[in-house]
Design an enzyme around this catalytic site. Structure first.
Site, PDB file in Angstrom:
ATOM      1  N   ASP A  43     -13.370 -30.604 -22.365  1.00 26.10           N
ATOM      2  CA  ASP A  43     -13.119 -32.286 -21.713  1.00 26.10           C
ATOM      3  C   ASP A  43     -12.716 -32.290 -20.572  1.00 26.10           C
ATOM      4  O   ASP A  43     -12.139 -31.271 -20.121  1.00 26.10           O
ATOM      5  CB  ASP A  43     -11.722 -32.457 -23.034  1.00 26.10           C
ATOM      6  N   LYS A  64     -14.795 -37.475 -21.869  1.00 22.52           N
ATOM      7  CA  LYS A  64     -14.856 -38.794 -22.808  1.00 22.52           C
ATOM      8  C   LYS A  64     -13.526 -39.535 -22.256  1.00 22.52           C
ATOM      9  O   LYS A  64     -12.928 -40.339 -22.775  1.00 22.52           O
ATOM     10  CB  LYS A  64     -14.567 -38.564 -24.113  1.00 22.52           C
ATOM     11  N   MET A 176      -2.704 -43.058 -24.119  1.00 23.20           N
ATOM     12  CA  MET A 176      -3.669 -43.994 -23.875  1.00 23.20           C
ATOM     13  C   MET A 176      -3.148 -45.703 -23.861  1.00 23.20           C
ATOM     14  O   MET A 176      -3.832 -46.441 -24.226  1.00 23.20           O
ATOM     15  CB  MET A 176      -4.727 -44.230 -24.938  1.00 23.20           C
TER      16      MET A 176
END
Ligand code: SAH
Length: 267
Positions: A43, A64, A176
């Site tokens: 990642d 991502k 997030m």
């Protein structure tokens, strides 16, 4: 003599938490598996310096990060299965911990469906690295009975019970949340959280360039914009942060006063 056709031995997949960025927060087990891996799927949040631990491995970047071009989840799942069927020892390295906001359940299901053996190695999640960065307890005994790890990026259609969370006396650790600060703020206020509830954002927790921004539920959108808060950051919200927020605000004021004094003495 008849030759015996050997079917290749199926490999194994290790889903490994890479921690929040500081390579020293990697577990010994993660470091060993990296050193033994044939293939590593990494990642972009996992931090590229961990690659120094697996110079022998083939590296596949499957980043991502929010807002950027991303690797489709299905592609990652197919690749994991294909590499394992080819007999390889595969490490799937995910930022932070494997089980938090990393679509791990989809990868578990794909591996189970394909009959591939796999193991999960936990890592230090960003929320805990943020608490360490702040030197603050998420469960300050006078203010919080526990912690909720939440994403501000709700799965389509899924409702986050903000009202229940606002009344829960839990410290909220929001992942997030930078790009969704405005809707998060609205949800928290509608849910009944007081406007003066402390919010501390920790950007790049555990990394060289870590920094924190102190705010409140009522002022977080403005403060984050003023301080140019960027992803990756977690937002730590709740009364357990009050003492630390007051100290940090005091330090910021002192630093600003010192800077002004210096400017004044130069002039
Ligand atoms: N599995 C990861 C979370 C992945 S979701 C974990 O356990 O940490 C991605 C989000 O994690 C980012 O948007 C940000 O909110 C948070 N994050 C990841 N690394 C971070 C870091 N070093 N500092 C602050 N937040 C981080």
């Amino acid at each position: 003599m008849k030759s015996v056709q050997q079917t290749p031995k199926t490999g194994k997949v290790y889903l490994v938490g890479a921690g929040p960025g500081d390579i020293e927060l990697l577990t010994l087990k993660a470091a060993r598996l990296l050193a033994e891996a044939d293939v590593v799927l990494i990642d972009d949040l996992a931090g590229s310096d961990v690659l120094s631990l697996c110079p022998q491995a083939r590296i596949v970047h499957v980043g991502k990060r929010g807002g950027c071009k991303s690797t489709p989840q299905l592609f990652i799942e197919k690749l994991l299965v294909r590499e394992a069927l080819a007999g390889h020892k595969v490490v799937r390295l995910k930022g932070g911990d494997v089980s938090l906001f990393g679509r791990a359940s989809e990868e578990f299901a794909a591996l189970e469906d394909a009959g591939i053996a796999f193991e999960v190695v936990p890592g230090v999640t960003a929320g805990l690295a943020a608490a360490a960065e702040l030197k603050a307890s998420l469960t300050h005994r006078e203010h919080a009975h526990g912690v909720a790890f939440i994403t501000a990026h709700g799965a389509e259609g899924a409702e986050i019970p903000w009202q229940a969370l606002a009344q829960s006396a839990l410290t909220l650790v929001v992942y997030m949340g930078v790009a969704r600060a405005a809707s998060l703020q609205a949800s928290l206020l509608v849910g009944g959280l007081r406007g003066d509830t402390p919010v501390i954002a920790v950007e790049n927790a555990s990394r060289q360039d870590a920094r924190s921004v102190c705010s409140t539920v009522a002022t977080m959108v403005k403060d984050f914009a003023l301080q140019s808060l960027k992803s990756p950051a977690v937002l730590v919200i709740g009364e357990a942060m009050r003492e630390r927020a007051v100290q940090l605000a005091g330090q910021a004021t002192e630093a600003a006063l010192n800077a002004n004094t210096k400017i004044a003495s130069v002039a």
